[in-house]
Enzyme design. Structure first.
Site: not given
Ligand code: NAD
Length: 307
Positions: A155, A174, A233, A257, A262, A281
């Site tokens: 994302i 990251d 989150r 969001d 929540e 959300h």
């Molecule tokens: P992803 O696994 O592709 O990417 C997450 C990244 O975060 C990873 O590259 C990881 O190395 C990095 N990370 C972990 N801990 C870290 C830290 N302490 N500092 C820096 N980087 C760190 O996941 P994604 O598909 O990109 O999703 C990201 C987040 O978005 C998910 O974890 C989820 O909680 C959230 N999300 C929210 C919604 C929503 O409806 N609002 C929907 C989908 C995902």
């Protein structure tokens, strides 16, 4: 197989889901947002689909026939009691594909909505108040600003590609993503991303290590008049500290969001602030995303039942 859906959806959602189900599957949906009903319904099902509503250890304990839990998104750490599944050898599958674009686009919406006080302007206009002069001096553009990404997986990277079109400078932190010329941002230390970002956007999972990562102390090190965007989150940000920085004018605005606890109530401090753009959300919840996710999810369930 009976497929239990752990969140309360709408008839339109259930129809979209049912249209993508293979032969011989039956969808079991909830009529109330009640754990007693959850336990009674999951008890009869072999497969469970989890969306935003957590699948707790207590509900899993009633799921005597459960063999597979399929998350309809990616952020499972806080939505599935994985220990309770592991103890009984129940498999967990994820659907990362469908959520990425919806959340990336929503990130841009929240940044722009916060930068332009879009929600406040819309709400005031509906009350007959035309605040042109009040809004002009507090609105900012994205052009030439630095956008910082904490977490730069699927994302974060897609969001950065979209922010590139606005003529921004982009930094990310990251530890798992090494620098590459193909990436739409430059890597930087956490402290540098915090100190240099005009817009700070969060794209990492919630875990013990990231709970309140954006604390009062970290907020204090952000640029004066920075914008914080959280589509990741609730709980990664100390919401009380954020609300007070926004009320003081220490930060310019926020686009949120997700929240600690929540759903939020109307008396939540964010709801009284004109410089906050709020959504419930929904960033991954587009019609397109749900369609992609359900297609992928039922293809997976078919693979599972075919061994
Ligand atoms: P992803 O696994 O592709 O990417 C997450 C990244 O975060 C990873 O590259 C990881 O190395 C990095 N990370 C972990 N801990 C870290 C830290 N302490 N500092 C820096 N980087 C760190 O996941 P994604 O598909 O990109 O999703 C990201 C987040 O978005 C998910 O974890 C989820 O909680 C959230 N999300 C929210 C919604 C929503 O409806 N609002 C929907 C989908 C995902």
């Amino acid at each position: 197989l009976r497929v239990y859906y752990n969140s309360l959806g709408t008839p339109e959602m259930y129809a979209m889901i049912a249209a993508r189900m293979g032969e011989g599957l039956e969808l079991v949906t909830l009529d109330t947002d009640d754990d007693a009903e959850r336990k009674a319904k999951i008890a009869e099902c072999e497969v469970a689909i989890v969306a935003a509503k957590p699948l707790t250890a207590e509900v899993i304990s009633a799921a005597k026939k459960l063999e597979l839990v399929h998350h309809q998104g990616v952020g499972y750490h806080d939505t599935v009691a994985t220990d309770a599944l592991a103890a009984r050898g129940i498999r967990l599958a994820l659907t990362p594909e469908g959520t990425t674009i919806g959340v990336a686009e929503h990130t841009v919406l929240l940044a722009l909505g916060a930068a332009r006080r879009a929600a406040f302007a819309d709400a005031e206009l509906r009350q007959g108040r035309w605040h042109v002069n009040a809004l002009r001096p507090v609105s900012v553009e994205l052009f030439d600003k630095t956008v910082g990404f904490i977490g730069f997986g699927r994302i974060g990277q897609e969001a950065a590609r979209r922010f590139a079109a606005f003529g921004t400078r982009r930094l990310y932190h990251d530890p798992a993503v090494p620098a590459s010329a193909d990436l739409p941002a430059e890597p930087a230390a956490f402290d540098d991303v915090i100190a240099q970002s005009d817009i700070l956007s969060l794209h990492l999972p919630l875990s013990d290590a990231t709970s309140h990562l954006i604390s009062a102390e970290v907020i204090g090190r952000m640029k004066p008049e920075a914008i914080l965007v959280n589509t990741a989150r609730g709980g990664i940000v100390d919401d009380a500290a954020l609300a007070s920085a926004l009320a003081d004018g220490r930060l310019l605005a926020a686009g949120l969001d997700v929240f600690e606890g929540e759903p939020i109530d109307p008396d939540n401090p964010f709801c009284g602030l004109p410089n906050v753009f709020l959504t419930p959300h929904i960033s991954a919840g587009t019609r397109d995303a749900l369609g992609h996710k359900m297609t992928a999810l039922f293809a997976n369930i078919d693979r599972f039942r075919n061994g």
